[in-house]
Design a protein around this motif. Structure first.
Motif, PDB file in Angstrom:
ATOM      1  N   GLU A 114       0.831  -1.207   0.000  1.00 11.92           N
ATOM      2  CA  GLU A 114       0.000   0.000   0.000  1.00 11.92           C
ATOM      3  C   GLU A 114       0.865   1.256   0.000  1.00 11.92           C
ATOM      4  OE1 GLU A 114      -3.678   1.790   2.699  1.00 11.92           O
ATOM      5  OE2 GLU A 114      -2.179   0.495   3.612  1.00 11.92           O
ATOM      6  N   VAL A 115       1.856   1.283   0.875  1.00 15.23           N
ATOM      7  CA  VAL A 115       2.862   2.349   0.932  1.00 15.23           C
ATOM      8  C   VAL A 115       4.194   1.675   1.249  1.00 15.23           C
ATOM      9  CG1 VAL A 115       3.589   4.504   2.032  1.00 15.23           C
ATOM     10  CG2 VAL A 115       1.150   3.995   1.814  1.00 15.23           C
ATOM     11  N   ARG A 116       5.277   2.164   0.639  1.00 13.84           N
ATOM     12  CA  ARG A 116       6.600   1.579   0.869  1.00 13.84           C
ATOM     13  C   ARG A 116       7.388   2.465   1.829  1.00 13.84           C
ATOM     14  NH1 ARG A 116       9.207  -0.037  -4.814  1.00 13.84           N
ATOM     15  NH2 ARG A 116       9.170   2.225  -5.086  1.00 13.84           N
ATOM     16  N   PHE A 117       7.782   1.883   2.954  1.00 18.78           N
ATOM     17  CA  PHE A 117       8.533   2.615   3.973  1.00 18.78           C
ATOM     18  C   PHE A 117       9.959   2.080   4.082  1.00 18.78           C
ATOM     19  CE2 PHE A 117       4.132   3.205   5.295  1.00 18.78           C
ATOM     20  CZ  PHE A 117       4.104   4.531   5.704  1.00 18.78           C
ATOM     21  N   PHE A 118      10.875   2.994   4.432  1.00 12.92           N
ATOM     22  CA  PHE A 118      12.266   2.624   4.696  1.00 12.92           C
ATOM     23  C   PHE A 118      12.698   3.227   6.028  1.00 12.92           C
ATOM     24  CE2 PHE A 118      12.036   2.614   0.046  1.00 12.92           C
ATOM     25  CZ  PHE A 118      12.708   1.438  -0.282  1.00 12.92           C
ATOM     26  N   MET A 119      13.528   2.499   6.740  1.00 14.33           N
ATOM     27  CA  MET A 119      14.262   3.026   7.883  1.00 14.33           C
ATOM     28  C   MET A 119      15.706   2.578   7.715  1.00 14.33           C
ATOM     29  SD  MET A 119      11.779   2.179  11.147  1.00 14.33           S
ATOM     30  CE  MET A 119      10.165   2.957  11.340  1.00 14.33           C
ATOM     31  N   THR A 120      16.634   3.255   8.351  1.00 13.53           N
ATOM     32  CA  THR A 120      18.022   2.800   8.360  1.00 13.53           C
ATOM     33  C   THR A 120      18.433   2.530   9.805  1.00 13.53           C
ATOM     34  OG1 THR A 120      18.912   5.058   8.501  1.00 13.53           O
ATOM     35  CG2 THR A 120      18.638   4.104   6.296  1.00 13.53           C
ATOM     36  N   TRP A 121      19.332   1.542   9.989  1.00 12.15           N
ATOM     37  CA  TRP A 121      19.827   1.218  11.321  1.00 12.15           C
ATOM     38  C   TRP A 121      21.274   0.758  11.182  1.00 12.15           C
ATOM     39  CZ3 TRP A 121      18.243   2.464  15.939  1.00 12.15           C
ATOM     40  CH2 TRP A 121      18.803   1.839  17.049  1.00 12.15           C
ATOM     41  N   PHE A 122      22.213   1.653  11.502  1.00 15.61           N
ATOM     42  CA  PHE A 122      23.627   1.357  11.360  1.00 15.61           C
ATOM     43  C   PHE A 122      24.294   1.114  12.707  1.00 15.61           C
ATOM     44  CE2 PHE A 122      23.702   3.936   7.159  1.00 15.61           C
ATOM     45  CZ  PHE A 122      23.129   2.851   6.505  1.00 15.61           C
ATOM     46  N   SER A 123      23.513   0.662  13.681  1.00 17.93           N
ATOM     47  CA  SER A 123      24.019   0.301  15.003  1.00 17.93           C
ATOM     48  C   SER A 123      23.812  -1.193  15.218  1.00 17.93           C
ATOM     49  CB  SER A 123      23.277   1.088  16.093  1.00 17.93           C
ATOM     50  OG  SER A 123      23.476   2.471  15.947  1.00 17.93           O
ATOM     51  N   PRO A 124      24.423  -1.779  16.261  1.00 17.28           N
ATOM     52  CA  PRO A 124      24.190  -3.197  16.545  1.00 17.28           C
ATOM     53  C   PRO A 124      22.716  -3.481  16.820  1.00 17.28           C
ATOM     54  CG  PRO A 124      26.100  -2.396  17.756  1.00 17.28           C
ATOM     55  CD  PRO A 124      25.451  -1.195  17.155  1.00 17.28           C
ATOM     56  N   ALA A 125      22.288  -4.676  16.496  1.00 13.36           N
ATOM     57  CA  ALA A 125      20.890  -5.062  16.729  1.00 13.36           C
ATOM     58  C   ALA A 125      20.537  -4.994  18.203  1.00 13.36           C
ATOM     59  CB  ALA A 125      20.643  -6.472  16.186  1.00 13.36           C
ATOM     60  N   ASP A 126      21.524  -5.181  19.089  1.00 11.55           N
ATOM     61  CA  ASP A 126      21.277  -5.101  20.527  1.00 11.55           C
ATOM     62  C   ASP A 126      20.632  -3.778  20.932  1.00 11.55           C
ATOM     63  OD1 ASP A 126      22.332  -7.605  21.359  1.00 11.55           O
ATOM     64  OD2 ASP A 126      24.360  -6.823  21.148  1.00 11.55           O
ATOM     65  N   TYR A 127      20.913  -2.737  20.169  1.00 14.62           N
ATOM     66  CA  TYR A 127      20.459  -1.412  20.531  1.00 14.62           C
ATOM     67  C   TYR A 127      19.146  -1.011  19.852  1.00 14.62           C
ATOM     68  CZ  TYR A 127      24.955  -1.119  22.740  1.00 14.62           C
ATOM     69  OH  TYR A 127      26.027  -1.380  23.548  1.00 14.62           O
ATOM     70  N   PHE A 128      18.546  -1.945  19.154  1.00 17.81           N
ATOM     71  CA  PHE A 128      17.220  -1.690  18.579  1.00 17.81           C
ATOM     72  C   PHE A 128      16.223  -1.983  19.702  1.00 17.81           C
ATOM     73  CE2 PHE A 128      13.517  -2.139  15.900  1.00 17.81           C
ATOM     74  CZ  PHE A 128      13.783  -1.321  14.811  1.00 17.81           C
ATOM     75  N   GLY A 129      15.805  -0.949  20.410  1.00 24.57           N
ATOM     76  CA  GLY A 129      15.047  -1.109  21.648  1.00 24.57           C
ATOM     77  C   GLY A 129      13.564  -0.860  21.526  1.00 24.57           C
ATOM     78  N   LYS A 130      12.958  -0.544  22.655  1.00 20.56           N
ATOM     79  CA  LYS A 130      11.504  -0.421  22.743  1.00 20.56           C
ATOM     80  C   LYS A 130      10.946   0.683  21.852  1.00 20.56           C
ATOM     81  CE  LYS A 130      11.013  -2.190  27.453  1.00 20.56           C
ATOM     82  NZ  LYS A 130      10.525  -1.892  28.815  1.00 20.56           N
ATOM     83  N   ARG A 131      11.616   1.812  21.849  1.00 20.28           N
ATOM     84  CA  ARG A 131      11.081   2.935  21.058  1.00 20.28           C
ATOM     85  C   ARG A 131      11.217   2.678  19.564  1.00 20.28           C
ATOM     86  NH1 ARG A 131      12.181   8.558  24.346  1.00 20.28           N
ATOM     87  NH2 ARG A 131      11.545   7.783  26.380  1.00 20.28           N
ATOM     88  N   GLU A 132      12.315   2.065  19.170  1.00 21.13           N
ATOM     89  CA  GLU A 132      12.468   1.715  17.760  1.00 21.13           C
ATOM     90  C   GLU A 132      11.409   0.684  17.356  1.00 21.13           C
ATOM     91  OE1 GLU A 132      15.969   3.618  19.240  1.00 21.13           O
ATOM     92  OE2 GLU A 132      15.050   1.766  19.950  1.00 21.13           O
ATOM     93  N   PHE A 133      11.179  -0.267  18.230  1.00 19.60           N
ATOM     94  CA  PHE A 133      10.164  -1.292  17.975  1.00 19.60           C
ATOM     95  C   PHE A 133       8.792  -0.647  17.844  1.00 19.60           C
ATOM     96  CE2 PHE A 133       7.273  -4.765  19.131  1.00 19.60           C
ATOM     97  CZ  PHE A 133       7.773  -5.806  18.364  1.00 19.60           C
ATOM     98  N   LEU A 134       8.508   0.341  18.692  1.00 19.95           N
ATOM     99  CA  LEU A 134       7.230   1.050  18.627  1.00 19.95           C
ATOM    100  C   LEU A 134       7.075   1.784  17.299  1.00 19.95           C
ATOM    101  CD1 LEU A 134       4.604   2.263  19.754  1.00 19.95           C
ATOM    102  CD2 LEU A 134       6.001   4.036  20.839  1.00 19.95           C
ATOM    103  N   ALA A 135       8.174   2.408  16.825  1.00 19.51           N
ATOM    104  CA  ALA A 135       8.116   3.109  15.545  1.00 19.51           C
ATOM    105  C   ALA A 135       7.718   2.150  14.428  1.00 19.51           C
ATOM    106  CB  ALA A 135       9.469   3.752  15.240  1.00 19.51           C
TER     107      ALA A 135
END
Length: 396
Positions: A114-135
């Motif tokens: 329906e819509v194509r979204f992108f995000m970038t994450w150039f940090s370790p996966a360990d630091y993908f936390g609650k707020r990123e998950f919420l986004a």
């Protein structure tokens, strides 16, 4: 028989010895020490499990030092520093997996999205936390048929899949893909800049290089594929369907909402090969300065958009701050607070109406708010409840 009596006597004497107050105290102290040590080890194990393996653990409890040279270092030293740390930057690497990036984008973000979204994450996966998950969650609350690709080597892994599994298990189309930035920048004005940086021929500056590479990667992705780019601290509150070739103003002249003073690159909506995005990349390559915060990000898109308004101004739209940045980095702090009075409650209701009726989302300004606890019944608490899809263990 005499031998048996001798053994019994010896045993009796031993028992009498062990019943002494000094021995009893020593035994008791030793047992208590074992209990305390056992409890500490157990708690350490629990903390390790919570902070390092929980899919939505709150990373702000583990302050991570950015990969950057010393602040007072010289340009020559920074280039030498980059050469010695080059292997630590995943975006400079080309692998069998990263070489499939283009193919994976085309396969994952097809016409069914329906819509194509992108995000970038150039940090370790360990630091993908609650707020990123919420986004990530919020994208699918407003776009059940949307697609989201997280451009990241660390998230394109078994650990990343585990983090995103609660969302993908619900049937939502979320993916992670390792980028080949060199190929991504092919036939763009930033290709030469990237090669010079990779060859350690340019000064990376004092600002963490990963931050500036993210600024560039989001532009290249939109230019090559088109879609919506979102920062990982942006909560989507409304559908982006029908929105195109748009960038949001962060600030405007007081009393004149049409006269913007600064744009921001936390949210970008552009079609494939848009001339403004090309100009952004051109500006990035020719004016790069890794020592000034925002120079290659918000300030870059602001000065370029202002400059090209007369030539290609009719090909893009600058949205008012309420669209993507309804609360600036100072005002947003009150949204984390629990209402304490009638006035607080009235203001909270007004804030929520503003968000739900006029905004496409809310930028959390994580750099400012990442350590602020979310108060129960606060505006952020309510927004989380209204815009999550997994809705588990995110609020606080």
């Amino acid at each position: 028989m005499e031998k048996d009596n001798s053994n019994k006597k010896s045993l009796s004497e031993q028992l009498k010895h062990t019943n002494s107050p000094v021995f009893s105290t020593a035994i008791f102290s030793f047992i208590m020490l074992l209990v305390v040590v056992g409890t500490m080890l157990s708690n350490m194990s629990l903390e390790s499990t919570f902070f390092w393996t929980s899919p939505t653990s709150e990373v702000i409890t583990m302050e991570r030092k950015p990969l950057a040279p010393p602040k007072n270092s010289t340009s020559r030293y920074r280039i030498s520093w980059l050469r010695s740390h080059l292997k630590e930057f995943e975006v400079f690497k080309s692998t069998n997996l990263s070489e499939k990036f283009h193919q994976r984008v085309l396969e994952s973000l097809n016409d069914e999205c329906e819509v194509r979204f992108f995000m970038t994450w150039f940090s370790p996966a360990d630091y993908f936390g609650k707020r990123e998950f919420l986004a990530v969650e919020s994208v699918f609350k407003s776009h059940p048929q949307g697609c989201l690709m997280i451009v990241s080597g660390s998230m394109d892994s078994p650990q990343g899949s585990t983090i995103l599994k609660p969302i993908s298990d619900l049937g939502y189309k979320v993916f992670a893909a390792t980028p080949d930035v060199s190929s991504l920048l092919e036939n763009t004005p930033a290709k030469t800049w990237f090669q010079e940086m990779k060859s350690c021929k340019r000064d990376p500056g004092r600002i963490p290089l990963s931050q500036n590479l993210s600024n560039l990667a989001r532009l290249a992705i939109l230019y090559k594929y088109g879609g919506v780019y979102l920062d990982t601290d942006f909560i989507v509150t409304r559908s982006f369907k029908g929105l195109k070739n748009s960038i949001g103003a962060q600030t405007v002249v007081e009393g004149d909402s049409k006269n913007w003073t600064r744009l921001n690159n936390a949210v970008l909506v552009f079609e494939k090969e848009h001339p403004l995005v090309y100009s952004f990349m051109e500006e990035f390559a020719t004016t790069f300065d890794g020592n000034r915060w925002g120079h290659n990000g918000p300030y870059l898109v602001s000065r370029v958009a202002k400059r090209v308004q007369e030539t290609i101004g009719n090909s893009f739209t600058v949205l008012q701050p309420v669209a993507f940045y309804p609360f600036n980095w100072i005002d947003i702090q009150r949204l984390f607070q629990t209402p304490r009075s009638r006035n607080d409650s009235t203001l909270l209701k007004a804030d929520l109406i503003k968000l739900n009726q006029e905004s496409y989302g809310l930028h959390l300004w994580n750099k400012i708010t990442k350590k602020i606890k979310i108060g129960k019944g606060s505006a952020i608490d309510i927004i989380i409840s209204d815009h999550c899809v997994v809705c588990k263990g995110i609020q606080r």
